[in-house]
Design a protein around this motif. Structure first.
Motif, PDB file in Angstrom:
ATOM      1  N   GLY A 232       0.803  -1.209   0.000  1.00  0.00           N
ATOM      2  CA  GLY A 232       0.000   0.000   0.000  1.00  0.00           C
ATOM      3  C   GLY A 232       0.840   1.266   0.000  1.00  0.00           C
ATOM      4  N   LEU A 233       1.960   1.251   0.734  1.00  0.00           N
ATOM      5  CA  LEU A 233       2.855   2.409   0.793  1.00  0.00           C
ATOM      6  C   LEU A 233       3.787   2.497  -0.414  1.00  0.00           C
ATOM      7  N   SER A 234       4.022   1.370  -1.063  1.00  0.00           N
ATOM      8  CA  SER A 234       5.008   1.342  -2.147  1.00  0.00           C
ATOM      9  C   SER A 234       4.614   2.220  -3.330  1.00  0.00           C
ATOM     10  N   PHE A 235       3.309   2.354  -3.609  1.00  0.00           N
ATOM     11  CA  PHE A 235       2.861   3.202  -4.712  1.00  0.00           C
ATOM     12  C   PHE A 235       3.339   4.638  -4.505  1.00  0.00           C
TER      13      PHE A 235
ATOM     14  N   LEU B 126      11.699   0.646  -1.343  1.00  0.00           N
ATOM     15  CA  LEU B 126      11.221  -0.151  -2.479  1.00  0.00           C
ATOM     16  C   LEU B 126      12.036  -1.418  -2.671  1.00  0.00           C
ATOM     17  N   GLY B 127      13.355  -1.325  -2.467  1.00  0.00           N
ATOM     18  CA  GLY B 127      14.212  -2.482  -2.695  1.00  0.00           C
ATOM     19  C   GLY B 127      14.153  -3.518  -1.590  1.00  0.00           C
ATOM     20  N   VAL B 128      14.421  -3.073  -0.360  1.00  0.00           N
ATOM     21  CA  VAL B 128      14.535  -4.023   0.755  1.00  0.00           C
ATOM     22  C   VAL B 128      13.168  -4.485   1.245  1.00  0.00           C
ATOM     23  N   LEU B 129      12.255  -3.559   1.486  1.00  0.00           N
ATOM     24  CA  LEU B 129      10.949  -3.926   2.036  1.00  0.00           C
ATOM     25  C   LEU B 129       9.936  -4.305   0.964  1.00  0.00           C
ATOM     26  N   SER B 130       9.756  -3.420  -0.034  1.00  0.00           N
ATOM     27  CA  SER B 130       8.681  -3.611  -1.002  1.00  0.00           C
ATOM     28  C   SER B 130       9.001  -4.658  -2.065  1.00  0.00           C
ATOM     29  N   THR B 131      10.262  -4.999  -2.248  1.00  0.00           N
ATOM     30  CA  THR B 131      10.617  -6.009  -3.244  1.00  0.00           C
ATOM     31  C   THR B 131      10.995  -7.332  -2.572  1.00  0.00           C
ATOM     32  N   PHE B 132      12.087  -7.339  -1.825  1.00  0.00           N
ATOM     33  CA  PHE B 132      12.520  -8.561  -1.145  1.00  0.00           C
ATOM     34  C   PHE B 132      11.548  -8.950  -0.034  1.00  0.00           C
ATOM     35  N   GLY B 133      11.184  -7.985   0.804  1.00  0.00           N
ATOM     36  CA  GLY B 133      10.322  -8.273   1.943  1.00  0.00           C
ATOM     37  C   GLY B 133       8.956  -8.794   1.557  1.00  0.00           C
ATOM     38  N   THR B 134       8.283  -8.102   0.637  1.00  0.00           N
ATOM     39  CA  THR B 134       6.936  -8.527   0.255  1.00  0.00           C
ATOM     40  C   THR B 134       6.932  -9.839  -0.525  1.00  0.00           C
ATOM     41  N   SER B 135       7.990 -10.083  -1.289  1.00  0.00           N
ATOM     42  CA  SER B 135       8.082 -11.357  -2.016  1.00  0.00           C
ATOM     43  C   SER B 135       8.110 -12.516  -1.023  1.00  0.00           C
ATOM     44  N   LEU B 136       8.945 -12.380  -0.007  1.00  0.00           N
ATOM     45  CA  LEU B 136       9.069 -13.439   1.003  1.00  0.00           C
ATOM     46  C   LEU B 136       7.781 -13.590   1.800  1.00  0.00           C
ATOM     47  N   LEU B 137       7.202 -12.473   2.217  1.00  0.00           N
ATOM     48  CA  LEU B 137       5.973 -12.512   3.015  1.00  0.00           C
ATOM     49  C   LEU B 137       4.808 -13.105   2.228  1.00  0.00           C
ATOM     50  N   SER B 138       4.668 -12.700   0.969  1.00  0.00           N
ATOM     51  CA  SER B 138       3.560 -13.179   0.155  1.00  0.00           C
ATOM     52  C   SER B 138       3.665 -14.669  -0.146  1.00  0.00           C
TER      53      SER B 138
ATOM     54  N   VAL C 277      -6.500  -3.859   2.529  1.00  0.00           N
ATOM     55  CA  VAL C 277      -5.646  -3.004   3.364  1.00  0.00           C
ATOM     56  C   VAL C 277      -4.711  -2.192   2.477  1.00  0.00           C
ATOM     57  N   ALA C 278      -4.119  -2.851   1.491  1.00  0.00           N
ATOM     58  CA  ALA C 278      -3.200  -2.161   0.578  1.00  0.00           C
ATOM     59  C   ALA C 278      -3.925  -1.048  -0.182  1.00  0.00           C
ATOM     60  N   THR C 279      -5.138  -1.341  -0.625  1.00  0.00           N
ATOM     61  CA  THR C 279      -5.927  -0.346  -1.360  1.00  0.00           C
ATOM     62  C   THR C 279      -6.179   0.896  -0.513  1.00  0.00           C
ATOM     63  N   LEU C 280      -6.615   0.687   0.730  1.00  0.00           N
ATOM     64  CA  LEU C 280      -6.913   1.803   1.621  1.00  0.00           C
ATOM     65  C   LEU C 280      -5.676   2.651   1.889  1.00  0.00           C
TER      66      LEU C 280
ATOM     67  N   LEU D  77      -5.078   6.607   0.773  1.00  0.00           N
ATOM     68  CA  LEU D  77      -4.811   7.603   1.820  1.00  0.00           C
ATOM     69  C   LEU D  77      -3.460   8.279   1.638  1.00  0.00           C
ATOM     70  N   SER D  78      -2.454   7.514   1.242  1.00  0.00           N
ATOM     71  CA  SER D  78      -1.126   8.105   1.046  1.00  0.00           C
ATOM     72  C   SER D  78      -1.131   9.084  -0.125  1.00  0.00           C
ATOM     73  N   GLY D  79      -1.892   8.750  -1.169  1.00  0.00           N
ATOM     74  CA  GLY D  79      -1.975   9.643  -2.329  1.00  0.00           C
ATOM     75  C   GLY D  79      -2.680  10.946  -2.006  1.00  0.00           C
ATOM     76  N   VAL D  80      -3.768  10.857  -1.255  1.00  0.00           N
ATOM     77  CA  VAL D  80      -4.555  12.048  -0.929  1.00  0.00           C
ATOM     78  C   VAL D  80      -3.920  12.870   0.192  1.00  0.00           C
TER      79      VAL D  80
END
Length: 301
Positions: free
Chosen positions: A18-21, A224-236, A254-257, A261-264
């Motif tokens: 959700g934060l990665s966008f 984006l690299g450590v959390l959103s790429t490596f981290g989410t791949s492992l978690l998912s 949750v990601a959508t919300l 919110l982060s965009g607005v």
């Protein structure tokens, strides 16, 4: 206990996604798409190396397993990250977040086809609602005098399809390959692919290193690299190895919300009345997709 860990992994995955966008959008204000992807996977691979230094993993796979991982890598990271960053360059974080809400519906549909996970009538109706919400948003964008982000939003849909295919394939692959093995191999493939594309297209080492002196950009790439790429791949992959894909997909809400919110709230992107209507229709569809079975079925069992 394992189920609870898988649920926590799915929740953490969705929050980071959700934060990665927002962080992708921030990074695009500093550098081009190819450099961002190359650096993102460089940091992801550095995260893998650090992980392996702390906890060595047996990585040897047979030919069949290597082929499976290679096919998974085509959809994630290659197609997913390419279409996501291209899409975010041509749409807003808010619209991308709203469209992201159809991910559970698509995942449910693919899981029913390829994993034979049962889809009930109410879930089918939910899928229709989710898609209708996206169509409504695009029609309102084009007729309301606002910027029309058709190409950008279509690319976001491509990234969602790639994610759904990746999760379904990972669910099947984890029967013979450990989740951490899949994660490490796809990170390595992504590192090689995106860095090769960057340098083949005229990228320079000077630009590669010099761009990281901008602190906001560096922090975005680290996330984006450590959390959103490596981290989410492992978690998912861990989550879908322990839970049905349909159950894991609910956490995309949750990601959508968080994305919206982060965009607005943080990026101050415009938010119109039809965004609320479209989001409500999409989320209503998602709720239908993930509604629990009636109690009478459990009693009959």
């Amino acid at each position: 206990m394992r189920k609870n860990r898988a649920l926590l992994a799915a929740a953490a995955f969705s929050i980071i996604i959700g934060l990665s966008f927002m962080f992708v959008k921030i990074s695009l204000t500093y550098e081009g798409q190819l450099l961002i992807l190359a650096q993102r996977f460089t940091f992801a691979f550095l995260g893998v190396l650090l992980f392996l230094a702390i906890k060595p993993i047996h990585l040897r796979l047979g030919r069949r397993e290597v082929l499976i991982v290679a096919v998974i890598s085509l959809f994630y990271p290659i197609i997913f990250f390419s279409s996501q960053i291209l899409g975010l360059d041509q749409t807003t974080v808010t619209e991308a977040g709203i469209i992201q809400a159809i991910a559970p519906a698509i995942t449910v549909l693919l899981a029913s086809i390829f994993l034979k996970e049962q889809v009930r009538k109410v879930q089918g109706i939910g899928i229709v609602f989710s898609i209708a919400g996206v169509v409504f948003l695009q029609l309102m964008n084009s007729s309301g005098g606002y910027d029309f982000h058709l190409i950008g939003n279509l690319l976001i849909i491509v990234s969602i399809l790639a994610t759904a295919i990746w999760q379904v394939m990972s669910r099947s692959a984890t029967k013979s390959i450990a989740p951490i093995q899949i994660t490490i191999y796809i990170m390595f493939i992504g590192f090689l692919f995106f860095n090769a594309v960057y340098f083949i297209n005229g990228g320079s080492a000077e630009e590669y290193i010099g761009s990281l002196t901008e602190i906001p950009y560096l922090l975005s790439i680290l996330f984006l690299g450590v959390l959103s790429t490596f981290g989410t791949s492992l978690l998912s992959i861990y989550a879908v190895s322990k839970l049905p894909v349909i159950q894991v997909s609910v956490f995309n809400n949750v990601a959508t919300l968080i994305t919206i919110l982060s965009g607005v709230l943080i990026l101050s992107e415009p938010f119109h009345y039809y965004h609320i209507i479209g989001a409500a229709v999409i989320i209503f569809g998602v709720i239908l997709v993930n509604v629990k079975k009636k109690i009478k079925y459990k009693k009959a069992a």
